[in-house]
Design a protein around this motif. Structure first.
Motif, PDB file in Angstrom:
ATOM      1  N   VAL A  33       1.081  -1.382  -0.072  1.00 23.16           N
ATOM      2  CA  VAL A  33       0.070  -0.011  -0.042  1.00 23.16           C
ATOM      3  C   VAL A  33       0.847   1.251   0.027  1.00 23.16           C
ATOM      4  N   LEU A  34       2.058   1.365   0.820  1.00 20.71           N
ATOM      5  CA  LEU A  34       2.709   2.318   0.994  1.00 20.71           C
ATOM      6  C   LEU A  34       3.534   2.601  -0.363  1.00 20.71           C
ATOM      7  N   GLU A  35       4.012   1.644  -1.025  1.00 20.28           N
ATOM      8  CA  GLU A  35       4.686   1.606  -2.273  1.00 20.28           C
ATOM      9  C   GLU A  35       3.741   2.233  -3.229  1.00 20.28           C
ATOM     10  N   ILE A  36       2.674   1.818  -3.245  1.00 19.64           N
ATOM     11  CA  ILE A  36       1.613   2.381  -4.349  1.00 19.64           C
ATOM     12  C   ILE A  36       1.395   4.103  -3.850  1.00 19.64           C
ATOM     13  N   MET A  37       1.165   4.174  -2.762  1.00 17.00           N
ATOM     14  CA  MET A  37       1.149   5.583  -2.266  1.00 17.00           C
ATOM     15  C   MET A  37       2.123   6.617  -2.721  1.00 17.00           C
ATOM     16  N   LYS A  38       3.372   6.028  -2.410  1.00 14.22           N
ATOM     17  CA  LYS A  38       4.620   6.946  -2.859  1.00 14.22           C
ATOM     18  C   LYS A  38       4.666   7.312  -4.288  1.00 14.22           C
ATOM     19  N   HIS A  39       4.362   5.962  -5.151  1.00 18.91           N
ATOM     20  CA  HIS A  39       4.324   6.174  -6.686  1.00 18.91           C
ATOM     21  C   HIS A  39       3.385   7.279  -7.029  1.00 18.91           C
ATOM     22  N   SER A  40       2.172   7.069  -6.633  1.00 19.08           N
ATOM     23  CA  SER A  40       0.977   7.998  -7.171  1.00 19.08           C
ATOM     24  C   SER A  40       1.328   9.358  -6.733  1.00 19.08           C
ATOM     25  N   ALA A  41       1.870   9.536  -5.472  1.00 20.69           N
ATOM     26  CA  ALA A  41       2.302  10.950  -4.913  1.00 20.69           C
ATOM     27  C   ALA A  41       3.255  11.859  -5.650  1.00 20.69           C
ATOM     28  N   LYS A  42       4.426  10.982  -5.986  1.00 17.94           N
ATOM     29  CA  LYS A  42       5.709  11.641  -6.383  1.00 17.94           C
ATOM     30  C   LYS A  42       5.913  11.486  -7.864  1.00 17.94           C
ATOM     31  N   THR A  43       5.198  10.649  -8.468  1.00 19.75           N
ATOM     32  CA  THR A  43       5.493  10.619  -9.929  1.00 19.75           C
ATOM     33  C   THR A  43       5.122  11.691 -10.645  1.00 19.75           C
ATOM     34  N   PRO A  44       3.903  12.354 -10.476  1.00 18.22           N
ATOM     35  CA  PRO A  44       3.613  13.782 -11.045  1.00 18.22           C
ATOM     36  C   PRO A  44       4.290  14.679 -10.791  1.00 18.22           C
ATOM     37  N   LEU A  45       5.205  15.014  -9.899  1.00 17.80           N
ATOM     38  CA  LEU A  45       6.099  15.785  -9.680  1.00 17.80           C
ATOM     39  C   LEU A  45       7.033  15.998 -10.638  1.00 17.80           C
ATOM     40  N   LYS A  46       7.278  14.835 -11.043  1.00 20.55           N
ATOM     41  CA  LYS A  46       8.347  15.059 -12.278  1.00 20.55           C
ATOM     42  C   LYS A  46       7.764  14.538 -13.741  1.00 20.55           C
ATOM     43  N   GLU A  47       6.813  13.874 -13.722  1.00 25.27           N
ATOM     44  CA  GLU A  47       5.956  13.606 -14.867  1.00 25.27           C
ATOM     45  C   GLU A  47       4.727  13.816 -14.880  1.00 25.27           C
ATOM     46  N   PRO A  48       4.298  15.132 -15.126  1.00 26.43           N
ATOM     47  CA  PRO A  48       2.691  15.660 -14.884  1.00 26.43           C
ATOM     48  C   PRO A  48       1.941  15.065 -16.197  1.00 26.43           C
ATOM     49  N   GLY A  49       0.626  14.720 -15.832  1.00 28.67           N
ATOM     50  CA  GLY A  49      -0.165  14.007 -16.871  1.00 28.67           C
ATOM     51  C   GLY A  49      -1.518  14.700 -16.946  1.00 28.67           C
ATOM     52  N   ARG A  50      -2.044  14.497 -18.201  1.00 27.23           N
ATOM     53  CA  ARG A  50      -3.605  15.373 -18.071  1.00 27.23           C
ATOM     54  C   ARG A  50      -4.563  14.354 -17.665  1.00 27.23           C
ATOM     55  N   SER A  51      -5.387  14.664 -17.077  1.00 28.76           N
ATOM     56  CA  SER A  51      -6.634  13.884 -16.704  1.00 28.76           C
ATOM     57  C   SER A  51      -7.561  13.538 -17.805  1.00 28.76           C
ATOM     58  N   MET A  52      -8.239  12.422 -17.730  1.00 30.26           N
ATOM     59  CA  MET A  52      -9.295  11.825 -18.762  1.00 30.26           C
ATOM     60  C   MET A  52     -10.164  12.858 -18.834  1.00 30.26           C
ATOM     61  N   GLY A  53     -10.545  13.641 -18.114  1.00 27.54           N
ATOM     62  CA  GLY A  53     -11.499  14.699 -18.508  1.00 27.54           C
ATOM     63  C   GLY A  53     -11.050  15.977 -18.856  1.00 27.54           C
ATOM     64  N   GLY A  54      -9.733  16.183 -18.626  1.00 28.45           N
ATOM     65  CA  GLY A  54      -9.060  17.460 -19.139  1.00 28.45           C
ATOM     66  C   GLY A  54      -9.026  18.807 -18.344  1.00 28.45           C
ATOM     67  N   LEU A  55      -9.636  18.146 -17.040  1.00 28.41           N
ATOM     68  CA  LEU A  55      -9.749  19.465 -16.162  1.00 28.41           C
ATOM     69  C   LEU A  55      -8.386  19.759 -15.215  1.00 28.41           C
ATOM     70  N   ILE A  56      -7.791  18.955 -14.875  1.00 31.77           N
ATOM     71  CA  ILE A  56      -6.633  18.809 -14.072  1.00 31.77           C
ATOM     72  C   ILE A  56      -5.429  18.304 -14.740  1.00 31.77           C
ATOM     73  N   GLY A  57      -4.302  18.758 -14.339  1.00 35.86           N
ATOM     74  CA  GLY A  57      -3.085  17.881 -14.808  1.00 35.86           C
ATOM     75  C   GLY A  57      -1.555  19.119 -14.609  1.00 35.86           C
ATOM     76  N   GLY A  58      -0.828  18.523 -13.992  1.00 38.82           N
ATOM     77  CA  GLY A  58       0.631  19.507 -13.625  1.00 38.82           C
ATOM     78  C   GLY A  58       0.401  20.354 -12.454  1.00 38.82           C
ATOM     79  N   GLU A  59      -0.648  20.406 -11.765  1.00 41.90           N
ATOM     80  CA  GLU A  59      -0.709  21.067 -10.523  1.00 41.90           C
ATOM     81  C   GLU A  59       0.148  20.764  -9.480  1.00 41.90           C
ATOM     82  N   SER A  60       0.527  19.618  -9.312  1.00 40.17           N
ATOM     83  CA  SER A  60       1.472  19.406  -8.141  1.00 40.17           C
ATOM     84  C   SER A  60       2.853  19.598  -8.598  1.00 40.17           C
TER      85      SER A  60
END
Length: 295
Positions: free
Chosen positions: A46-73
């Motif tokens: 669980v912790l491993e998944i949390m770390k990956h999902s929390a930290k990956t967007p800081l280096k590799e931002p991605g756009r959401s499926m709905g297009g409303l968010i992406g890159g904020e972190s």
């Protein structure tokens, strides 16, 4: 160890002289007929998944499926790295992590629902930020997650964590209560202080509606995960300083549930009220039929 509410949990902790995390671990072992080693292994995943999902967007931002968010972190992280932040390292990093998890969730990535997908950034956001600042080990973080899980379990057993039932106070509110309790234990607080922190959060977030634009778990959900982190941090600080909560956790949980059930349907995840029908939100949506909106 099959405690059914906060009062029973506190009684167990005080009688056995153990932490909330230890009580939750023993409960999982007893009810699941398994070993401490096995449940710790699961929590490490669980912790491993949390770390990956929390930290990956800081280096590799991605756009959401709905297009409303992406890159904020990543923007929050850069703001801090440039020395222009006003919140300090724990809250700034916690907000960045929390918003990052929502980016991963909204782009169909792997996250941990803690307790829901829409509130999945709060718990990892705060705990990982505390780990950065205070050099907390993964083993300690896993214990903190068991603490958070205990409060999430009590909320699901005695109330709700669903926005469609109780509004966003049930999703972000419970997630922030879980995070606050876990943070208190991490910083040496007692089980009673943990439950006090959870109660403070629920009190401060009472009445928060669920009003997703386009019906998607993107906006304002992402911002509210960051706000949930802030609420959790303040509640933990208050409790650790010795400020007692007048209303016990169980009573506050019941209050939240009662308020949630009294919210109109438009404010419980239907996208027919609140932020979802603001003119700018409707313009961003485009697909919404005007006939579906309240007159």
């Amino acid at each position: 160890m099959d405690f059914k509410n906060g009062a029973e949990l506190l009684a167990v902790c005080e009688a056995e002289h153990i932490s909330i995390s230890e009580a939750m671990k023993r409960r999982e072992c007893e009810l699941g007929e398994t070993t401490t080693e096995e449940i710790m292994k699961r929590m490490q995943r669980v912790l491993e998944i949390m770390k990956h999902s929390a930290k990956t967007p800081l280096k590799e931002p991605g756009r959401s499926m709905g297009g409303l968010i992406g890159g904020e972190s990543q923007k929050i992280d850069r703001h801090y790295e440039e020395g222009r932040d006003i919140c300090g390292p724990v809250l700034n990093r916690a907000a960045a992590y929390a918003m990052g998890v929502l980016e991963v969730n909204a782009s169909m990535g792997l996250i941990v629902a803690a307790p829901t997908a829409g509130s999945s950034g709060v718990v990892p956001g705060l705990l990982l930020a505390l780990a950065d600042e205070y050099e907390i080990s993964d083993e300690q973080l896993c214990d903190a997650l068991f603490n958070a899980g205990a409060l999430g379990y009590l909320a699901m057993r005695n109330a709700t964590v669903a926005g469609a039932v109780g509004g966003c106070q049930a999703e972000i509110g419970v997630a922030a209560a879980m995070a606050a309790s876990a943070a208190v234990e991490l910083r040496g607080g007692t089980p009673r202080q943990c439950l006090d922190a959870g109660s403070i959060v629920l009190m401060n977030m009472l009445g928060l509606v669920c009003d997703p634009v386009r019906g998607l778990v993107e906006y304002p959900c992402q911002n509210r995960n960051a706000s949930g982190v802030a609420n959790a941090l303040v509640a933990a600080e208050l409790s650790l300083s010795g400020i007692r909560q007048l209303i016990p956790f169980d009573e506050m949980l019941d209050t939240m549930y009662t308020v949630g059930k009294r919210l109109p349907a438009e404010l419980r995840e239907t996208a027919l009220g609140g932020c979802a029908i603001a003119p700018s939100a409707c313009a961003a949506c485009g697909a919404c039929a005007s006939a579906a909106l309240p007159v």
